[in-house]
Design a protein around this motif. Structure first.
Motif, mmCIF file in Angstrom:
data_model
loop_
_atom_site.group_PDB
_atom_site.id
_atom_site.type_symbol
_atom_site.label_atom_id
_atom_site.label_comp_id
_atom_site.label_asym_id
_atom_site.label_seq_id
_atom_site.Cartn_x
_atom_site.Cartn_y
_atom_site.Cartn_z
ATOM 1 N N ILE A 110 0.883 -1.487 -0.333
ATOM 2 C CA ILE A 110 0.496 0.256 0.262
ATOM 3 C C ILE A 110 0.901 1.373 0.061
ATOM 4 C CG2 ILE A 110 -1.286 1.685 1.918
ATOM 5 C CD1 ILE A 110 -3.212 -0.508 1.916
ATOM 6 N N ILE A 111 2.257 1.095 0.497
ATOM 7 C CA ILE A 111 3.009 2.293 0.495
ATOM 8 C C ILE A 111 3.159 2.462 -0.188
ATOM 9 C CG2 ILE A 111 4.698 3.423 1.321
ATOM 10 C CD1 ILE A 111 4.069 1.803 4.195
ATOM 11 N N PHE A 155 -4.256 5.457 1.124
ATOM 12 C CA PHE A 155 -3.564 6.526 1.717
ATOM 13 C C PHE A 155 -4.856 6.822 2.638
ATOM 14 C CE2 PHE A 155 -5.644 11.154 3.323
ATOM 15 C CZ PHE A 155 -4.427 11.119 4.038
ATOM 16 N N CYS A 156 -6.645 6.806 2.603
ATOM 17 C CA CYS A 156 -6.886 6.386 3.545
ATOM 18 C C CYS A 156 -6.833 5.565 4.399
ATOM 19 C CB CYS A 156 -8.682 6.089 2.880
ATOM 20 S SG CYS A 156 -9.025 8.170 1.749
ATOM 21 N N ILE A 157 -6.525 3.672 3.701
ATOM 22 C CA ILE A 157 -6.638 3.092 4.380
ATOM 23 C C ILE A 157 -5.476 3.222 5.858
ATOM 24 C CG2 ILE A 157 -5.256 0.958 4.664
ATOM 25 C CD1 ILE A 157 -6.459 0.679 2.188
ATOM 26 N N TRP A 158 -4.124 4.141 5.209
ATOM 27 C CA TRP A 158 -3.251 4.087 5.687
ATOM 28 C C TRP A 158 -3.310 4.948 6.858
ATOM 29 C CZ3 TRP A 158 1.926 6.626 3.712
ATOM 30 C CH2 TRP A 158 2.764 5.504 3.893
ATOM 31 N N THR A 159 -3.466 6.041 6.565
ATOM 32 C CA THR A 159 -4.114 7.522 7.614
ATOM 33 C C THR A 159 -4.996 6.601 8.989
ATOM 34 O OG1 THR A 159 -3.862 8.798 5.847
ATOM 35 C CG2 THR A 159 -4.715 9.647 8.103
ATOM 36 N N LEU A 160 -5.410 5.775 8.475
ATOM 37 C CA LEU A 160 -6.894 5.452 9.285
ATOM 38 C C LEU A 160 -6.601 4.968 10.351
ATOM 39 C CD1 LEU A 160 -10.493 5.271 7.466
ATOM 40 C CD2 LEU A 160 -10.215 6.722 9.107
ATOM 41 N N ARG A 161 -4.843 3.660 9.189
ATOM 42 C CA ARG A 161 -5.043 2.502 10.576
ATOM 43 C C ARG A 161 -4.120 3.579 11.586
ATOM 44 N NH1 ARG A 161 0.649 1.014 10.290
ATOM 45 N NH2 ARG A 161 1.413 -0.834 11.487
ATOM 46 N N SER C 244 5.993 9.962 6.287
ATOM 47 C CA SER C 244 6.459 8.807 4.933
ATOM 48 C C SER C 244 5.246 9.355 3.766
ATOM 49 C CB SER C 244 6.280 7.861 5.193
ATOM 50 O OG SER C 244 6.048 7.288 6.267
ATOM 51 N N LEU C 245 4.522 10.386 3.742
ATOM 52 C CA LEU C 245 3.382 10.313 2.934
ATOM 53 C C LEU C 245 4.089 12.225 2.023
ATOM 54 C CD1 LEU C 245 0.141 10.253 4.049
ATOM 55 C CD2 LEU C 245 0.799 9.462 2.074
#
Lengths: 279, 426, 318
Positions: A110-111, A155-161, C244-245
């Motif tokens: 995902i990254i 992005f959304c998955i990652w941030t929400l995690r 990282s973003l």
């Protein structure tokens, strides 16, 4: 008492200064939208639109396909925001609350997906979309919706995690003990607490989908199917740019984003009270 | 359980959405035409009329005209070629065509050439940009020539009578203007952005120089020739003494007409369409209507004009088109004498010499049509695009004008670079 | 890290945590939760990504676009890049540019987030609305507005600096010198990136129980100490994500340079994304452009390796 007051004044002054510095380019855009053509660029800056005119706005609105493209943009954004919120919340739960085989690989993937430059994907994506199994997805709003969804999901998955991980697990434990189903626990306990995170990712998804240009331009051909950013690009021709009208158009397209934010911002404030519950 | 329910709902919603926006299948008799948005903003009626004329011949024939932007239309074109749904007709700038002609993107129109209206009298500059290795790959659309746009009132107050007919008179006049108004740090007698390579190369070609030439089947950059060096040295002294434009921006950032509209510029080299643009209340100053004039840029040789670059557009039919005949018929309707007359009236130079009289009859268009009699064009080779991509000419001009390099050093370096890029194997 | 786990450990008996871990490991639930998102991303990006990799090993120009078949050329695109001195210059420039932009973005973003947390509700709404406005402005428009502000003749900046007697900035050309040109570009990028970072960090801050701060303050901790030992550890997961973003986004900056340099940047303004775009869409060497893009991904993975590892591990520390 006086110290508190001095502190408040200092904070507010800083706040105002930051606000002014950040807002200035936006102000310049809006004020240009009210300026007659000759005043758009001047040797001595015209800080205020004087004389002011509304002709730029009427010109922008009366351009062909404005309302149609507003509709298209609203449709694209609503679907992208709704789907991305649901899908990413579910995926974030899996990543933050479970350990399972393939979890690390998924996170890395995902990254990595976000690192691929969009411009390099235009041609491959176009080939894939025009040969899609269920018929071509080129020149269709659904195609653009799906494309945007994939761009914002990682992005959304990652941030929400990150937001889910920030919430103590004991809260769900307690709910489970109280007899909730696991999913019920997630929804009833986690969802309100993750609300600020959801708001942040929704704003992100909203702005990405609302402002994206190159995919919309390349993938949507018919003028009645285009989005607002593509419509905006038509202000620039080889003969120059109608800057006043362009800025009026840009101001109009920025308004819904701000409206969306003002509507959801209470959720961020809500996050504050949620913090109280946790403690 | 509930998760499955949610997943099912999402799939259902996605399907419903897909179904609701799916469009009907395209008809066999329909063609897609890509024109640049200049037409949308300038002569959309002519486009509509062409489609009507086309439909008289092909009842039920459907024409989808999609307007494109200059900045990104090639990106989109390349993508549609890759995806197999390129348009049936596309407008390309005449500096953009060579790469596509050389790579076989356009259908060969040589056999049908005579069936296109006015094909015997097409402007040479445009026809050349549609011809590759002797074959015709596109149809000339329209062009614009550059001339000096000037302020009559400034000229009169500086004691200049008439307009200069030689370059030396032009220089003298500009000096008079600088003397009269030059104290204002923003004033330019002759506004000339440093990267304006079209106008700069006009000087080179006026002295008989060239950007590049072929010798024994190989390309050789020739900007270091004595003629080119003399031309650029002359230009440098003009720019340094009469222009206060940025030396590192090009002729469209900002458009000189924008600066011209603000009473600080006495003259600039502009395209025909910059005239109406200057007077447009949305961007310029309508009050200048009575004090504006134009004349062809005078040559250093008496009785001649400086050659101008014909920047224009062509219409091509991609080989992928399934309706090439329909596409050709639409082009014929759109380049008919009556359509071209309309396009000329919109401030352009039409694709045929027989219609130049339309421009000559209009005092706002005449000087540009006059200037179009002497023209120059870029070297026609697919690698030329890479010279532009590498900004060879712009870098050279910036180095000359800012004094980073001498004219000789800058032109030698640029020539070398041009030689190597033009001879690179594809 | 230690403070975060410390908090948690203090709150839960180790026995319970061991039991929970066992329970969460089994079952298909996580896969079911991941499935919808994975299917969408996989279905849309899977094939194009495969094509992208394939292109990078092929000669793919206009003739190949027409026939839809590339010519296999093995590693030649990659060797060509690695032997091109321009590539190394561009890479170094891009890395430097990214480092500067990410640091500035994070610095100002964090400061503004902290400010937001301490402002009254009216001022907070004002400032966040301002931030959202900045964020909501289409990049194409905002870059053009910035371009006006630093314009050679009409720029507000030159006019103001001259009026403030900061020197003679009449007809100052900010792009004549690459360093000051990149300074302007950095300002635009950071300005545009601050709202997202500040708002997200503020949202994360609002999750931190106020009691923790007060308890720390009552214990006599200074503002900096509270930030360092209470706020920062709790913010760490979000902070790592944002860094990282930012690395990923700033490494790919395209529009700001492209528009500010009038759509034809000279070599000394090339960043990786520009380099890849020009090779693809201007020179029509799609194979080469793809290879550059994939090299970019590899470099980014290396550059952000530390953060990615942190993130993958973050969930396991519990």
């Amino acid at each position: 008492m006086t110290r508190r007051r001095a502190e408040r004044i200092a904070l507010n002054t800083t706040g105002v200064l930051v606000f002014l510095v950040m807002i200035f380019p936006v102000y310049w855009m809006v004020s240009t939208a009210f300026k007659p053509g000759i005043d758009v660029q001047t040797f001595t800056p015209k800080w205020f639109p004087h004389p002011a005119t509304l002709s730029n706005f009427t010109d922008a609105i009366h351009r062909p396909y404005f309302w149609q493209d507003v509709k298209n943009s609203v449709f694209v954004v609503c679907v992208v925001v709704a789907l991305s919120a649901v899908l990413s919340f579910l995926a974030a739960l899996a990543l933050a609350r479970f350990r399972f085989y393939g979890r690390k690989a998924f996170i890395v993937l995902i990254i990595a997906v976000q690192m691929v430059p969009l411009n390099a994907l235009i041609i491959p994506l176009y080939i894939a979309f025009s040969n899609a199994p269920g018929g071509t997805q080129v020149n269709k709003l659904t195609g653009v919706v799906v494309a945007y969804l994939t761009f914002v999901l990682p992005f959304c998955i990652w941030t929400l995690r990150g937001f889910v991980m920030g919430i103590p697990q004991e809260l769900e434990e307690a709910a489970l003990v109280d007899g909730c189903s696991r999913f019920g626990a997630f929804v009833r306990i986690l969802l309100p607490l993750v609300a600020p995170g959801l708001v942040a990712t929704s704003i992100f998804a909203f702005i990405q989908a609302w402002n994206e240009y190159i995919i919309a331009y390349v993938f949507l051909s018919s003028p009645e199917k285009q989005t607002l950013t593509v419509w905006l690009a038509n202000f620039t021709t080889n003969r120059g740019t109608a800057w006043g009208s362009l800025m009026a158009g840009a101001t109009l397209t920025a308004l819904p984003v701000v409206a969306f934010f003002v509507i959801v911002h209470r959720k961020i404030a809500f996050g504050l009270t949620a913090g109280g519950v946790k403690g | 359980m509930k998760i499955r329910l949610v997943a099912a709902t999402i799939v259902a919603v996605a399907l419903a959405v897909a179904a609701s926006t799916a469009s009907g299948a395209s008809k066999a008799t329909s063609i897609t035409v890509w024109l640049q948005n200049d037409a949308q903003n300038g002569w959309a009626d002519t486009v509509a009329q062409a489609t009507k004329d086309f439909q008289k011949e092909h009842p039920g024939g459907n024409v989808d005209v999609h307007y494109q932007t200059w900045t990104d239309h090639l990106t989109k074109f390349d993508a549609t070629i890759a995806g197999g749904n390129a348009p049936d007709v596309i407008e390309l700038g005449n500096t953009e065509t060579t790469k596509y002609m050389a790579n076989g993107v356009f259908a060969d129109l040589s056999a049908q050439k005579s069936s296109f209206p006015n094909s015997g009298t097409w402007l040479k500059g445009l026809k050349d940009s549609c011809t590759y290795q002797g074959k015709l790959f596109c149809v000339p659309y329209y062009t614009g020539a550059r001339a000096v746009i000037y302020r009559k009132d400034f000229y009169a107050k500086a004691g200049i009578k008439g307009t200069p007919t030689t370059l030396s008179a032009f220089v003298v006049d500009n000096q008079k203007l600088m003397k009269k108004y030059g104290k204002d740090a923003n004033f330019s007698a002759f506004y000339f952005p440093g990267k304006n390579w079209y106008a700069s190369m006009a000087f080179v070609y006026d002295w008989g120089g060239k950007i590049a030439t072929t010798r024994k089947g190989k390309w050789v950059g020739t900007l270091d020739s004595p003629q080119a060096i003399t031309a650029l040295t002359t230009l440098k002294s003009i720019v340094k003494s009469t222009s206060r434009a940025s030396l590192t921006t090009d002729e469209s950032h900002p458009y000189p007409s924008v600066v011209f509209a603000k009473d600080k510029v006495a003259s600039f080299v502009g395209n025909g369409w910059e005239w109406p643009y200057t007077l447009d209340p949305k961007v310029g100053n309508p009050a200048l209507a009575d004090v504006m004039g134009a004349y062809p840029m005078p040559s250093h040789v008496k009785g001649r004009y400086m050659p101008t670059f014909l920047g224009g557009s062509d219409l091509g039919i991609p080989v992928t088109s399934k309706n090439k005949d329909l596409a050709a018929d639409w082009i014929k309707a759109f380049t008919s004498t009556s359509a071209m007359t309309q396009i000329a009236k919109a401030g352009n130079i039409p694709n045929t010499t027989t219609l130049l009289k339309v421009n000559a009859a209009d005092p706002k268009l005449a000087p540009f049509a006059e200037a179009a009699k002497f023209t120059w064009f870029i070297p026609v080779t697919p690698n030329w695009a890479n010279v532009e991509n590498a900004n060879v000419l712009q870098n050279m001009l910036v180095n000359i004008f800012t004094g980073k390099q001498s004219v000789k050093a800058a032109t030698t370096a640029a020539s070398k670079q041009i030689t190597s890029i033009l001879n690179a194997s594809a | 890290m230690s403070a975060e786990t410390g908090l948690r450990v203090a709150a839960e008996p180790t026995l319970l945590s061991a039991r929970r871990r066992a329970r969460l490991t089994r079952g298909a639930a996580p896969y079911a939760l991941l499935a919808p998102a994975t299917i969408v991303v996989g279905a849309v990006l899977g094939y194009p990504l495969y094509l992208l990799v394939q292109l990078s090993f092929q000669k793919y120009g206009l003739p190949q676009l027409l026939t839809h078949h590339g010519e296999w050329t093995g590693l030649s695109n990659y060797t060509r890049i690695l032997h091109d001195s321009q590539f190394w210059h561009v890479l170094l420039r891009t890395v430097t540019f990214t480092a500067a932009n990410v640091s500035l973005t994070m610095l100002f973003g964090t400061l503004i987030a902290l400010l937001l947390a301490r402002l009254g509700s009216f001022m907070r709404l004002l400032l966040t609305t301002g931030l959202v406005l900045v964020w909501a402005t289409p990049v194409v428009v905002s870059v053009n507005v910035w371009l006006w502000m630093v314009d050679y003749e009409f720029g507000v900046l030159n006019w103001t600096l001259t009026k403030l007697h900061a020197g003679n900035f009449v007809h100052h050309d900010w792009f004549a010198n690459t360093l000051s040109g990149f300074g302007v570009i950095t300002a635009v990028v950071v300005w545009g990136a601050i709202p997202f970072v500040a708002i997200t960090l503020y949202a994360a801050l609002s999750q931190v129980p106020e009691e923790l701060h007060e308890a720390a303050r009552i214990d006599g901790a200074s503002f900096v100490q509270v930030f360092r030992f209470v706020t920062m550890p709790l913010l760490k997961p979000i902070f790592i994500i944002l860094v990282s973003l930012s690395i990923i986004w700033d490494f790919q900056v395209f529009n700001q340079v492209w528009i500010m340099r009038d759509g034809r940047p000279t070599n000394d303004y090339y960043l990786m994304s520009i380099y890849s775009f020009v090779e693809s869409f201007r020179v029509s060497e799609y194979g080469l452009g793809s290879a550059i893009a994939l090299t970019m991904v590899l470099v980014m993975l290396v550059v952000s390796f530390f953060y990615v590892r942190q993130m993958v591990r973050a969930g396991e520390a519990e």
